[in-house]
Structures are given as structure tokens and as C-alpha cells.
Design a protein around this motif. Structure first.
Motif, short mmCIF file in Angstrom:
data_model
loop_
_atom_site.label_atom_id
_atom_site.label_comp_id
_atom_site.label_asym_id
_atom_site.label_seq_id
_atom_site.Cartn_x
_atom_site.Cartn_y
_atom_site.Cartn_z
N GLN A 168 6.51 -21.38 -17.92
CA GLN A 168 7.69 -20.83 -18.57
C GLN A 168 7.94 -19.39 -18.11
O GLN A 168 9.08 -18.98 -17.90
CB GLN A 168 7.52 -20.87 -20.09
N MET A 169 6.84 -18.64 -17.94
CA MET A 169 6.97 -17.27 -17.46
C MET A 169 7.52 -17.25 -16.03
O MET A 169 8.37 -16.41 -15.69
CB MET A 169 5.60 -16.58 -17.50
N ALA A 170 7.03 -18.17 -15.20
CA ALA A 170 7.53 -18.25 -13.82
C ALA A 170 9.02 -18.57 -13.82
O ALA A 170 9.81 -17.95 -13.10
CB ALA A 170 6.76 -19.31 -13.05
N GLU A 171 9.42 -19.54 -14.65
CA GLU A 171 10.83 -19.93 -14.73
C GLU A 171 11.67 -18.77 -15.25
O GLU A 171 12.77 -18.51 -14.75
CB GLU A 171 10.98 -21.15 -15.65
N CYS A 172 11.15 -18.07 -16.26
CA CYS A 172 11.86 -16.91 -16.82
C CYS A 172 12.03 -15.82 -15.76
O CYS A 172 13.11 -15.23 -15.63
CB CYS A 172 11.07 -16.37 -18.01
N THR A 173 10.99 -15.58 -14.97
CA THR A 173 11.05 -14.56 -13.92
C THR A 173 12.06 -14.95 -12.84
O THR A 173 12.86 -14.12 -12.38
CB THR A 173 9.66 -14.36 -13.28
N HIS A 211 13.17 -17.39 -23.58
CA HIS A 211 12.61 -16.27 -24.34
C HIS A 211 12.10 -16.74 -25.70
O HIS A 211 11.02 -16.32 -26.14
CB HIS A 211 13.66 -15.18 -24.54
N GLU A 212 12.87 -17.60 -26.36
CA GLU A 212 12.45 -18.10 -27.67
C GLU A 212 11.18 -18.94 -27.56
O GLU A 212 10.27 -18.84 -28.39
CB GLU A 212 13.59 -18.93 -28.29
N LYS A 213 11.10 -19.76 -26.52
CA LYS A 213 9.90 -20.59 -26.31
C LYS A 213 8.68 -19.72 -26.03
O LYS A 213 7.58 -20.00 -26.54
CB LYS A 213 10.12 -21.55 -25.14
N LEU A 214 8.85 -18.67 -25.23
CA LEU A 214 7.73 -17.78 -24.92
C LEU A 214 7.28 -17.00 -26.15
O LEU A 214 6.09 -16.80 -26.37
CB LEU A 214 8.11 -16.82 -23.79
N ARG A 215 8.24 -16.56 -26.95
CA ARG A 215 7.88 -15.87 -28.20
C ARG A 215 7.05 -16.79 -29.08
O ARG A 215 6.02 -16.40 -29.63
CB ARG A 215 9.15 -15.43 -28.95
N GLU A 216 7.51 -18.03 -29.22
CA GLU A 216 6.82 -19.01 -30.06
C GLU A 216 5.40 -19.26 -29.55
O GLU A 216 4.45 -19.32 -30.33
CB GLU A 216 7.62 -20.32 -30.06
N THR A 217 5.26 -19.39 -28.24
CA THR A 217 3.95 -19.73 -27.66
C THR A 217 2.99 -18.55 -27.65
O THR A 217 1.84 -18.67 -28.07
CB THR A 217 4.14 -20.24 -26.22
N LEU A 218 3.47 -17.39 -27.19
CA LEU A 218 2.57 -16.26 -26.97
C LEU A 218 2.27 -15.47 -28.24
O LEU A 218 1.13 -15.02 -28.44
CB LEU A 218 3.17 -15.32 -25.92
N ILE A 219 3.26 -15.30 -29.10
CA ILE A 219 3.04 -14.47 -30.29
C ILE A 219 2.32 -15.26 -31.37
O ILE A 219 1.36 -14.78 -31.97
CB ILE A 219 4.38 -13.92 -30.82
N ARG A 220 2.75 -16.50 -31.61
CA ARG A 220 2.12 -17.29 -32.67
C ARG A 220 0.69 -17.69 -32.30
O ARG A 220 -0.12 -17.95 -33.19
CB ARG A 220 2.95 -18.55 -32.97
N LEU A 235 2.21 -11.75 -22.40
CA LEU A 235 3.01 -11.13 -23.45
C LEU A 235 3.67 -9.85 -22.97
O LEU A 235 4.86 -9.61 -23.23
CB LEU A 235 2.13 -10.84 -24.67
N ILE A 236 2.93 -9.03 -22.22
CA ILE A 236 3.51 -7.79 -21.66
C ILE A 236 4.64 -8.14 -20.70
O ILE A 236 5.73 -7.55 -20.75
CB ILE A 236 2.43 -6.96 -20.94
N ALA A 237 4.40 -9.12 -19.83
CA ALA A 237 5.43 -9.53 -18.88
C ALA A 237 6.66 -10.06 -19.60
O ALA A 237 7.80 -9.77 -19.21
CB ALA A 237 4.87 -10.60 -17.94
N HIS A 238 6.44 -10.84 -20.67
CA HIS A 238 7.57 -11.38 -21.45
C HIS A 238 8.40 -10.25 -22.06
O HIS A 238 9.64 -10.26 -21.97
CB HIS A 238 7.03 -12.30 -22.55
N ILE A 239 7.73 -9.27 -22.68
CA ILE A 239 8.44 -8.15 -23.30
C ILE A 239 9.29 -7.41 -22.27
O ILE A 239 10.46 -7.08 -22.51
CB ILE A 239 7.44 -7.20 -23.98
N GLU A 240 8.70 -7.17 -21.09
CA GLU A 240 9.43 -6.44 -20.04
C GLU A 240 10.60 -7.25 -19.50
O GLU A 240 11.67 -6.70 -19.22
CB GLU A 240 8.47 -6.07 -18.90
N LEU A 241 10.42 -8.56 -19.34
CA LEU A 241 11.51 -9.40 -18.82
C LEU A 241 12.68 -9.46 -19.78
O LEU A 241 13.85 -9.50 -19.37
CB LEU A 241 10.99 -10.81 -18.52
#
Length: 741
Positions: A168-173, A211-220, A235-241
Motif C-alpha cells: 500500500q505504501m508503494a502504491e501510495c508513493t 491514506h485511510e487504509k494506511l491509517r487503519e493498518t499502521l496506527i491501529r 508510519l513516518i513515510a505515510h505522514i510525509e506522503l
């Protein structure tokens, strides 16, 4: 092609398909050797029903979802089997069960899949009648199959716990890279900016979802004692993206005006565009390395490109000063562009650093403050269900529509000489969706896939008669069918049809009749689903779009209010600001998604399509302008907010309040307040006079502090003018739509 194949084999969809194939095939093969095929098949069904709700996310929610799917599917099978004893009981039970299972979808995506699992089990329960102890043995084996799949799923999870998040992070990037590249294309002199804007809107919907999927996966998934190194890294990469996307949205330029202004100095804009493209390329390369799990090597050097852009600005300033042309305004614009792209480069370098160096808890410090409060809350209160028991609820109308269609499908199957009535019900359950556009699309794709699968299967069955070979074909088609369900539904329908027919080919000699019945039943179910969505309490998007529009305007209004408050108070960015910004971005995505659904509906239902599109673009531009102002205020040490600034901010908020009132029938005739507009013009004049006074008092002393004040004054005025005009245009556009209805 190799990259696409590797990406497919690494995808979550393919891994899920492999898991269910293992869970379904193992009991079938094992019990077939013991001449107990029916037991193995029942266990496989339990695994299949549990698999449906196994989507990525918080581990506890995943497990609860799979258990709920298993129990609801088993319970639905038992209820239908018991109800078939008496017709007076059967029909009320069928109606209530389908309606209840459909209504579960009000609780979100995972609940929707649990609902689908129950509906699927209900449909398949008509394939064989169970009574007495046999029924409860059947239920026990289904539960056992579900537990078996749950164990396999957890085994896969613990082998590679972060692979889904990485993908998901790769796709988001990669999507963020594409977004930045598209924005870079806006700087082409002959660019089709309307077309590019349309693509940007579509990309933003996809990014909001990821972004919503990453929040759900990484934060929870974080524990109370902290998180693993990989979780922190992601999580750091997600916040920056997220901030990179918001910063890109927040920076809007009048490209045509800038091309005219710098037409004699093309090297300035070319340097900027070159830098924008290289930043996008850096993210693209980084996303590919995460996707392939390969070591990242940097090929782009944004700070060198920044230096080149800075030199281009200095060269422009020298050339224009030499020619005696006034440059203050233009240089401030270029400085603003430089500041934006410098911040963007810094954030992209943080993402790059995150994936090339070890990170610790200190790297996450301050960034993870109140992150849990940014999650979309999950509520499973019965009150939510009761609140949706009205025709104003899309899910309620869909539940009624589906219940009636299933009942009609069952009656048709009972009256006509149809071999497998449950295939009609399965088709209805699989195809019908709350929205007309998606149901229409699925109806077409399902028909094409079934016909193609039937033709291919007929050809294969005519040549191949070996059960082992057919079994291998069936397993392969099962994996491919489930892998393509989310990616390409026609292909998925083709492979699933092949899988079903190959299984029957192993068990029954009259396979040609099976193919014919399969196609006939699918066509009947498709026709019923499509007709019902068109005529039974349809959820036309032009009726829903005003609600999404109001939500978007309200969220943006709240965001602008938070920006104004922050400009007055200064200090650290509060949680309320971040929440308002998140909701504004989510709601604009929901609005754009609603408009896209509207474009898929019949022409007669695409009422005022062009006008609604104009409003969607206006709302997107309004949010971009607001975010631009907010980003500028956050990143600079600003001066005290003037009374004029606050008065104009209140006027912008008032315009948006008027726009929301105009959306209700009772408030259509709100008059245009010309006196308020005159007052607003006086406030703008006041702001400009403040700025002119500062220039006069400087006595030519253009130090860094003066330049900073000049830049602040110019940008604040420009943003306020833009926000005012946009808020007025939104109200005017809504007034025109209401008057033309």
C-alpha cells in the motif's frame, strides 16, 4: 511485463486467493481420498465464506470480521434449512433474513463483506436440503472450515506481517509521484489544463482511499509499548506522503498569467518544471524499490535542482533590474514558488531517508501526536441500524430492493423448469449494488464473463476428460478468479465460471447441460438485478450529490475557520486544525466520487451534469486555496492578524454558509447582499493600504525582514481575494442550479 507479473504475484489479491485455494482444496482432496467428498466440500464452503471478509486492516478487526462471517454464514444456512419445512414460515424467514443481512452494510466496508458472506451462504443453502442431525453436522463442518481458513490466514500474516502495508505504501508513493508529475505538466505552455485537472481529481480519490487504509493498518496496529522499526518507518513515510499531497494541493498558480509574465524569460519556469519532474521521478523510483523490496539507490538530487532554480531567479532579477523593469511582485511570486518546492523537496527527502536508514522512536516524536484521533471512528451501536430504517438511507432502499428481487428470483426458479435456482440468487446477490452505475457495470461484466467462461469451458470439456487435469484447471481458475475480482471483474467472472464448470465436470457427466443452465440462470439473475436497480427505489446520484456538496462546503468552511483562528493565535498547530483539514480532504474526495458515479447513470438522470462539474471544480479550487493559505501561515513567522483580515475571513465563511442554505429548498431565494460586498472591497483596500504604508516606511531598506513582510502581505491579500471570489462563485453556481431545476 515481468514487472507487472511480479506485481500481480506479490499483490494482496493474489495472496488472498492463494490462501482460500489452500483452505478450500486441502479438505476436498483429503476427504476425497477417504470417499467423503461431501464433508470436504462443506469444510471448503466454510473456508470460502470466512475468506470473504478477510481484508487487510487492524489485526483484531480482521479476526473479528472473519469469525462474524463464519458464524453469520453458518447461521443463515441453518435458518433457511429449518424454514424450508413449512412454506408459511419459509417466506417470512427468507424476507427478514435477506433484509437484515443487507442492512448490516451500514457499519462500513468490513461489515458489507460480512453481509455479503451471509447472503452468499443463504443463496447456496438452496443447493441441498439438510434436516435433523445432518443439518447440525453440516453447520459444524462449516464452522470448522472457517476456523481452518482463519488459521491459514494468520499463518500468512505472521510470515510477512507488514507486506500489505508495504505494498500500500508503494502504491501510495507511486500515485503521489504521478500526482506531482501531472502538476508539473500544468506548466507546459500548450497543456490541456481541464483534462489534467480531471485526472488530478480522480487521482485524489484513489489517494484518499489509500491514506485511510494506511491509517487503519499502521496506527491501529501499534501497541501500547511502542511499535516495531518497520511500523515506525512506514508510519513516518505515510505522514510525509499525506503532507506532500496536501502541500501539492495547497499550492495553486495561475499558470497562464505566469506564462505571460515570464514569456521573455522561459528559463525561469523551465527550471521550476524540471525540478518538479525530478521530485516526481525520485518518488517513483522510491515506490518501485519498496514494491520490489530492492535496495534503493538515488539517481536524483533535488537540492542541486533547487540551487539551479534559485540561480534562475537571481538571473531573472539581474536582467530585469538591468532593463529598468519593476520586478518586486514577480520576484515575490518566484520566491513563493521556491519556498513551496523547497518544502516539498525536504519532505520527499524525509521519505527517502526513512527507507534508506534505520529509524527509532525519536524520529517519530511529535509526528505521532494524537494520531489515533485522526482515525475514522468505528461504531457498531444498534442506534445506527435504527437510524437507517428510512427511505432517506441508501442502504435501506438497497435492502428492500435486494429482498424483493431475491424473492422474485426464487419464485421464478420455483415455477420455471430451472435446474439450479440458487444460481439465479447468487447472480442477484453478486451483481446488485446500492448504486445504479456499479450495478449496470457489474451486470454487463458478469454477462460477458459468464458467456466467455461457458464457451471456453465447453471447448476444454470436449477435449479433456481426465478428472485430475480438470481438478488442476479448477484450482488454477479459482485462484485467478478471486485474484481478479477487485482488479478486472469480467476476467474474474470468466475464471469463476470456468472453475464452477470444471468442478461439475469432475462430478457430473451431463456437463453441456450444466453450461447451458449456468448461462441461462446468470442471464435471468442479471436481468432481474438490472431491472430492479432501475425501477425499485433507485438511488440516483443527482439526488445524493447535493448532500455530498453540502458536506464538502461545510468541511472546507470549518477548515477556513481553523486557519483564521490559527493565524490569530499562532503557536503550535492544534489537533482541531488537523482534524478539520483531514475532513475537508475526505469530503472533497467523496464529492468527486459521487460526481463520477453520476456520470455512469442514464442521460435522463444526469441532470445539470455540466453545472455540477463546475461546482466540483470550484470546491476543489477553494480547498486548494484554503490549504495554500494554511500552509503559508504554518511555515512562516507571521505578523499580527489585522481587523481587515478577520472581517474578510468572516465574509468568506458567511458566503459558504449562504451556499449551504441555498442547497435547501426553503432557502432558495437568499438575496445577494451588495452592501456586504462593498464593505468587503473597503476591507481589501484597507489591507492594501497597510502594505503600501510598509513599503513607504522602508525607505528602500529591503532587508530579509522587510521582504518577508512584503511576501506575507502580498500572499495573504491574493489568497483572501481568491477565497472570496471562489466562495461567492460557489453560492452563485448553486443559486443557478436551484433556479434551473
Amino acid at each position: 511485463m515481468n514487472r507487472q507479473l511480479q506485481k500481480f504475484l506479490e499483490s494482496t489479491d493474489f495472496i488472498r486467493a492463494v490462501k482460500v485455494a489452500i483452505a478450500a482444496a486441502t479438505p476436498v482432496v483429503l476427504f476425497s481420498y477417504l470417499n467423503l467428498f461431501s464433508i470436504g466440500f462443506t469444510i471448503a464452503l466454510g473456508a470460502l465464506f470466512t475468506f470473504i471478509s478477510d481484508i487487510p486492516g487492524n489485526l483484531r478487526h480482521r479476526i473479528n470480521g472473519m469469525l462474524a462471517s463464519n458464524l453469520i454464514a453458518t447461521g443463515s444456512t441453518v435458518l433457511i434449512s429449518l424454514a424450508t419445512i413449512n412454506n408459511w414460515i419459509f417466506y417470512p424467514v427468507l424476507i427478514l433474513l435477506v433484509f437484515f443481512l443487507s442492512m448490516i452494510a451500514v457499519y462500513g466496508q468490513r461489515a458489507t463483506l460480512v453481509s455479503f458472506s451471509g447472503l452468499l451462504a443463504m443463496s447456496l443453502s438452496f443447493s441441498h436440503s439438510y434436516t435433523g442431525p445432518e443439518l447440525f453436522e453440516h453447520a459444524g463442518m462449516m464452522i470448522g472450515g472457517g476456523i481452518f481458513y482463519l488459521c491459514i490466514s494468520m499463518l500468512f500474516y505472521y510470515i510477512r506481517p507488514y507486506r500489505y502495508a508495504e505494498l500500500q505504501m508503494a502504491e501510495c508513493t507511486l500515485l503521489t509521484s504521478r500526482y506531482l508529475k501531472l502538476r508539473g505538466r500544468l506548466w507546459d505552455g500548450n497543456a490541456n489544463r481541464d483534462k489534467i485537472t480531471e485526472k488530478l481529481l480522480t487521482l485524489q480519490i484513489e489517494l484518499n482511499d489509500i491514506h485511510e487504509k494506511l491509517r487503519e493498518t499502521l496506527i491501529r496496529n501499534r501497541t501500547k509499548g511502542g511499535s516495531s522499526n518497520q511500523n515506525r518507518r512506514l508510519l513516518i513515510a505515510h505522514i510525509e506522503l499525506v503532507e506532500i499531497l496536501e502541500l501539492a494541493m495547497a499550492t495553486s498558480f495561475d499558470h497562464e498569467k505566469l506564462h505571460r509574465t515570464f514569456s521573455k524569460y522561459p528559463y525561469v519556469l523551465n527550471a521550476y518544471q524540471h525540478l518538479a519532474y525530478n521530485l516526481a521521478a525520485l518518488l517513483n523510483r522510491l515506490g518501485q524499490s519498496v514494491e520490489k523490496r530492492k535496495k534503493y539507490t538515488s539517481e536524483h538530487h533535488p537540492y542541486k535542482d533547487l540551487e539551479s532554480f534559485k540561480k534562475a531567479i537571481a538571473r531573472y532579477e539581474e536582467e530585469t533590474n538591468a532593463s529598468g523593469a519593476p520586478t518586486t511582485e514577480e520576484v515575490l511570486v518566484l520566491t513563493n514558488m521556491f519556498n513551496y518546492v523547497e518544502k516539498q523537496a525536504e519532505k520527499i527527502k524525509v521519505v527517502e531517508y526513512t527507507f534508506t536508514h534505520a529509524v527509532n522512536q525519536k524520529d517519530l516524536k511529535r509526528k505521532d501526536k494524537d494520531l489515533e484521533k485522526l482515525l475514522t471512528p468505528l461504531h457498531y451501536s444498534p442506534i445506527i441500524l435504527t437510524q437507517n430504517l428510512s427511505f432517506s438511507s441508501t442502504i435501506f432502499r438497497h435492502s428492500l430492493r435486494l429482498t424483493l428481487t431475491v424473492l422474485v428470483g426464487f419464485l421464478i426458479g420455483s415455477v420455471l423448469p430451472i435446474q439450479n435456482t440458487y444460481w439465479i440468487l447468487l447472480t442477484i446477490v453478486v451483481i446488485m449494488r446500492p448504486g445504479y452505475g456499479l450495478t449496470k457495470q457489474r451486470s454487463f461484466h458478469r454477462t460477458i464473463g459468464t458467456l466467455a467462461g461457458g464457451v471456453i469451458a465447453f471447448g476444454v470439456i470436449s477435449v479433456v476428460h481426465n478428472s485430475t487435469v480438470l481438478g488442476i484447471f479448477a484450482m488454477t481458475c479459482m485462484v485467478l478468479g478471486f485474484s481478479f475480482t477487485q482488479r478486472n471483474y469480467p476476467i474474474a467472472a470468466t475464471f469463476i465460471t470456468l472453475y464452477v464448470i470444471f468442478v461439475y465436470g469432475m462430478l457430473a457427466p451431463d456437463i453441456r447441460d450444466v453450461i447451458l443452465f449456468r448461462i441461462t440462470d446468470t442471464l435471468i439473475g442479471t436481468a432481474l438485478a438490472f431491472t430492479a436497480n432501475h425501477f425499485l427505489w433507485p438511488s440516483w446520484e443527482f439526488l445524493n450529490l447535493p448532500t455530498f456538496l453540502e458536506n464538502s462546503i461545510k468541511a472546507t468552511r470549518d477548515y477556513i475557520r481553523e486557519i483564521s483562528t490559527f493565524y490569530n493565535r499562532k503557536g503550535e498547530v492544534p489537533l482541531s486544525y488537523r482534524l478539520a483539514r483531514k475532513h475537508a480532504f475526505i469530503e472533497i474526495g467523496n464529492l468527486m466520487a459521487s460526481f463520477q458515479r453520476m456520470t455512469q447513470e442514464p442521460k435522463s438522470r444526469r441532470k445539470q451534469l455540466g453545472q455540477f462539474y463546475a461546482i466540483v471544480v470550484l470546491n476543489h479550487t477553494l480547498l486548494s486555496s484554503a490549504a495554500s493559505l494554511g500552509t503559508f501561515i504554518q511555515s512562516r513567522k507571521t505578523t499580527k492578524a489585522s481587523d481587515a483580515f478577520n472581517a474578510i475571513s468572516r465574509a468568506i465563511i458567511k458566503n459558504l454558509d449562504n451556499a449551504m442554505q441555498l442547497l435547501s429548498e426553503e432557502q432558495q431565494k437568499i438575496p445577494v447582499n451588495t452592501e456586504a460586498r462593498e464593505e468587503l472591497n473597503l476591507r481589501f483596500t484597507e489591507l492594501k493600504k497597510i502594505r503600501e504604508k510598509e513599503i513607504r516606511n522602508s525607505n528602500g531598506a529591503y532587508d530579509d525582514n522587510f521582504k518577508s513582510k512584503m511576501e506575507e502581505g502580498q500572499l495573504i491579500i491574493e489568497h483572501l481575494i481568491g477565497l472570496t471570489n471562489l466562495s461567492e462563485n460557489i453560492a452563485k453556481a448553486i443559486r443557478d442550479i436551484q433556479n434551473n431545476r
